[in-house]
Design a protein around this motif. Structure first.
Motif, PDB file in Angstrom:
ATOM      1  N   CYS A   7       0.843  -1.189   0.000  1.00 49.36           N
ATOM      2  CA  CYS A   7       0.000   0.000   0.000  1.00 49.36           C
ATOM      3  C   CYS A   7       0.884   1.247   0.000  1.00 49.36           C
ATOM      4  CB  CYS A   7      -0.907   0.018   1.229  1.00 49.36           C
ATOM      5  SG  CYS A   7      -2.031  -1.388   1.313  1.00 49.36           S
ATOM      6  N   VAL A   8       0.354   2.316  -0.557  1.00 53.92           N
ATOM      7  CA  VAL A   8       1.057   3.599  -0.599  1.00 53.92           C
ATOM      8  C   VAL A   8       0.196   4.658   0.063  1.00 53.92           C
ATOM      9  CG1 VAL A   8       2.425   3.115  -2.663  1.00 53.92           C
ATOM     10  CG2 VAL A   8       0.129   4.079  -2.900  1.00 53.92           C
ATOM     11  N   GLY A   9       0.854   5.683   0.553  1.00 52.23           N
ATOM     12  CA  GLY A   9       0.182   6.850   1.105  1.00 52.23           C
ATOM     13  C   GLY A   9       1.164   7.999   1.081  1.00 52.23           C
ATOM     14  N   ALA A  10       0.661   9.217   1.350  1.00 51.06           N
ATOM     15  CA  ALA A  10       1.567  10.360   1.332  1.00 51.06           C
ATOM     16  C   ALA A  10       1.089  11.436   2.298  1.00 51.06           C
ATOM     17  CB  ALA A  10       1.691  10.949  -0.070  1.00 51.06           C
ATOM     18  N   LEU A  11       2.055  12.055   2.936  1.00 47.23           N
ATOM     19  CA  LEU A  11       1.828  13.272   3.694  1.00 47.23           C
ATOM     20  C   LEU A  11       2.094  14.402   2.708  1.00 47.23           C
ATOM     21  CD1 LEU A  11       1.145  14.329   6.548  1.00 47.23           C
ATOM     22  CD2 LEU A  11       3.609  14.494   6.950  1.00 47.23           C
ATOM     23  N   VAL A  12       1.060  15.199   2.440  1.00 49.90           N
ATOM     24  CA  VAL A  12       1.098  16.176   1.354  1.00 49.90           C
ATOM     25  C   VAL A  12       0.944  17.589   1.909  1.00 49.90           C
ATOM     26  CG1 VAL A  12      -0.105  16.958  -0.707  1.00 49.90           C
ATOM     27  CG2 VAL A  12       0.264  14.529  -0.329  1.00 49.90           C
ATOM     28  N   TRP A  13       1.841  18.465   1.486  1.00 43.44           N
ATOM     29  CA  TRP A  13       1.812  19.876   1.876  1.00 43.44           C
ATOM     30  C   TRP A  13       1.136  20.719   0.805  1.00 43.44           C
ATOM     31  CZ3 TRP A  13       5.412  16.577   3.623  1.00 43.44           C
ATOM     32  CH2 TRP A  13       5.893  16.737   4.929  1.00 43.44           C
ATOM     33  N   TRP A  31      -7.572   9.146  12.207  1.00 44.35           N
ATOM     34  CA  TRP A  31      -7.163   9.981  11.073  1.00 44.35           C
ATOM     35  C   TRP A  31      -5.854   9.460  10.493  1.00 44.35           C
ATOM     36  CZ3 TRP A  31      -9.487  14.775   9.461  1.00 44.35           C
ATOM     37  CH2 TRP A  31     -10.671  15.072  10.142  1.00 44.35           C
ATOM     38  N   GLY A  32      -5.662   9.717   9.202  1.00 41.13           N
ATOM     39  CA  GLY A  32      -4.452   9.299   8.520  1.00 41.13           C
ATOM     40  C   GLY A  32      -4.234  10.131   7.274  1.00 41.13           C
ATOM     41  N   VAL A  33      -3.593   9.532   6.296  1.00 41.84           N
ATOM     42  CA  VAL A  33      -3.351  10.185   5.011  1.00 41.84           C
ATOM     43  C   VAL A  33      -4.017   9.353   3.912  1.00 41.84           C
ATOM     44  CG1 VAL A  33      -1.197  11.280   5.742  1.00 41.84           C
ATOM     45  CG2 VAL A  33      -1.133   9.018   4.665  1.00 41.84           C
ATOM     46  N   PRO A  34      -4.395   9.990   2.799  1.00 40.87           N
ATOM     47  CA  PRO A  34      -4.952   9.211   1.693  1.00 40.87           C
ATOM     48  C   PRO A  34      -3.949   8.193   1.180  1.00 40.87           C
ATOM     49  CG  PRO A  34      -5.419  11.547   1.409  1.00 40.87           C
ATOM     50  CD  PRO A  34      -4.432  11.427   2.538  1.00 40.87           C
ATOM     51  N   GLY A  35      -4.462   7.106   0.660  1.00 42.35           N
ATOM     52  CA  GLY A  35      -3.615   6.068   0.099  1.00 42.35           C
ATOM     53  C   GLY A  35      -4.389   4.797  -0.140  1.00 42.35           C
ATOM     54  N   GLY A  36      -3.694   3.769  -0.592  1.00 41.84           N
ATOM     55  CA  GLY A  36      -4.350   2.502  -0.849  1.00 41.84           C
ATOM     56  C   GLY A  36      -3.415   1.504  -1.504  1.00 41.84           C
ATOM     57  N   VAL A  48       0.456   6.025  -5.830  1.00 37.34           N
ATOM     58  CA  VAL A  48       0.126   7.092  -4.884  1.00 37.34           C
ATOM     59  C   VAL A  48      -0.550   8.259  -5.603  1.00 37.34           C
ATOM     60  CG1 VAL A  48       2.344   8.337  -4.835  1.00 37.34           C
ATOM     61  CG2 VAL A  48       0.915   8.267  -2.789  1.00 37.34           C
ATOM     62  N   GLN A  49      -0.123   8.541  -6.825  1.00 36.29           N
ATOM     63  CA  GLN A  49      -0.779   9.612  -7.585  1.00 36.29           C
ATOM     64  C   GLN A  49      -2.222   9.228  -7.925  1.00 36.29           C
ATOM     65  OE1 GLN A  49       2.421   9.783 -10.459  1.00 36.29           O
ATOM     66  NE2 GLN A  49       2.997  11.812  -9.752  1.00 36.29           N
ATOM     67  N   LEU A  85       3.430  -0.701   4.112  1.00 35.70           N
ATOM     68  CA  LEU A  85       3.023   0.681   3.863  1.00 35.70           C
ATOM     69  C   LEU A  85       4.221   1.484   3.381  1.00 35.70           C
ATOM     70  CD1 LEU A  85       1.009   1.160   7.176  1.00 35.70           C
ATOM     71  CD2 LEU A  85       0.109   0.462   4.945  1.00 35.70           C
ATOM     72  N   VAL A  86       4.160   1.926   2.135  1.00 35.55           N
ATOM     73  CA  VAL A  86       5.225   2.730   1.551  1.00 35.55           C
ATOM     74  C   VAL A  86       4.739   4.178   1.552  1.00 35.55           C
ATOM     75  CG1 VAL A  86       6.724   3.080  -0.439  1.00 35.55           C
ATOM     76  CG2 VAL A  86       5.908   0.764   0.112  1.00 35.55           C
ATOM     77  N   ASP A  87       5.367   5.000   2.400  1.00 36.53           N
ATOM     78  CA  ASP A  87       4.931   6.374   2.614  1.00 36.53           C
ATOM     79  C   ASP A  87       5.807   7.355   1.859  1.00 36.53           C
ATOM     80  OD1 ASP A  87       2.955   5.579   4.482  1.00 36.53           O
ATOM     81  OD2 ASP A  87       4.434   5.577   6.101  1.00 36.53           O
ATOM     82  N   PHE A  88       5.162   8.391   1.328  1.00 35.84           N
ATOM     83  CA  PHE A  88       5.848   9.443   0.591  1.00 35.84           C
ATOM     84  C   PHE A  88       5.577  10.790   1.243  1.00 35.84           C
ATOM     85  CE2 PHE A  88       5.380   6.049  -2.437  1.00 35.84           C
ATOM     86  CZ  PHE A  88       6.541   6.094  -3.189  1.00 35.84           C
ATOM     87  N   PHE A  89       6.432  11.749   0.943  1.00 39.49           N
ATOM     88  CA  PHE A  89       6.167  13.167   1.163  1.00 39.49           C
ATOM     89  C   PHE A  89       5.918  13.753  -0.214  1.00 39.49           C
ATOM     90  CE2 PHE A  89       9.255  13.053   4.990  1.00 39.49           C
ATOM     91  CZ  PHE A  89       8.224  12.778   5.870  1.00 39.49           C
ATOM     92  N   ALA A  90       5.022  14.750  -0.310  1.00 41.26           N
ATOM     93  CA  ALA A  90       4.725  15.358  -1.605  1.00 41.26           C
ATOM     94  C   ALA A  90       4.124  16.741  -1.394  1.00 41.26           C
ATOM     95  CB  ALA A  90       3.757  14.488  -2.401  1.00 41.26           C
TER      96      ALA A  90
END
Length: 135
Positions: A7-13, A31-36, A48-49, A85-90
């Motif tokens: 699964c992927v998700g991202a903390l987005v600014w 609460w969390g960040v969008p992803g799937g 993630v996109q 869970l593979v997390d990104f910043f974006a």
């Protein structure tokens, strides 16, 4: 045979320096960040996109890998699952959220404000990582 889900998700600014948090149907009110889930033949970045476009209607830029976590039979998740869970910043230029059926609520907040929300443990780890990188 069951296998772990990737699964992927991202903390987005946003442009104002706030991050997006969401409450979904899948994390028992946390609460969390969008992803799937990553689909067969899809790269992590494409996944993630796609997930952000589907769940909240945002386009992402400047994606970079943040961390990888493992969620094995987490009581916070709505069903038994083993997830990588593979997390990104974006970043995003958008601000208007177009939620799909999974998104119950959302908020644009500072990193400090994010920690006042009832976050799932995986998102809390991601927010702490972002704070360390900003320090």
């Amino acid at each position: 045979m069951n296998r772990p889900l990737v699964c992927v998700g991202a903390l987005v600014w946003d442009k104002g320096g706030r991050v997006l948090l969401v409450r979904t149907t899948k994390w028992r009110g946390l609460w969390g960040v969008p992803g799937g889930k990553v689909e067969w033949g899809e790269t992590l970045l494409a996944a993630v996109q796609r997930e952000f476009a589907e769940e909240v209607g945002l386009r992402l830029h400047d994606l970079r890998l943040a961390q990888t976590q493992e969620a094995v039979l987490s009581p916070e998740f709505h069903k038994d699952a083993h997830m990588l869970l593979v997390d990104f910043f974006a970043g995003t230029d958008g601000h208007e959220i177009t939620p799909n059926e999974e998104i119950e609520a959302w908020a644009w907040v500072t990193l400090d404000e994010a920690l006042t929300y009832p976050l799932n443990t995986y998102t809390r780890t991601l927010v702490h990582l972002a704070q360390r990188e900003e320090a």
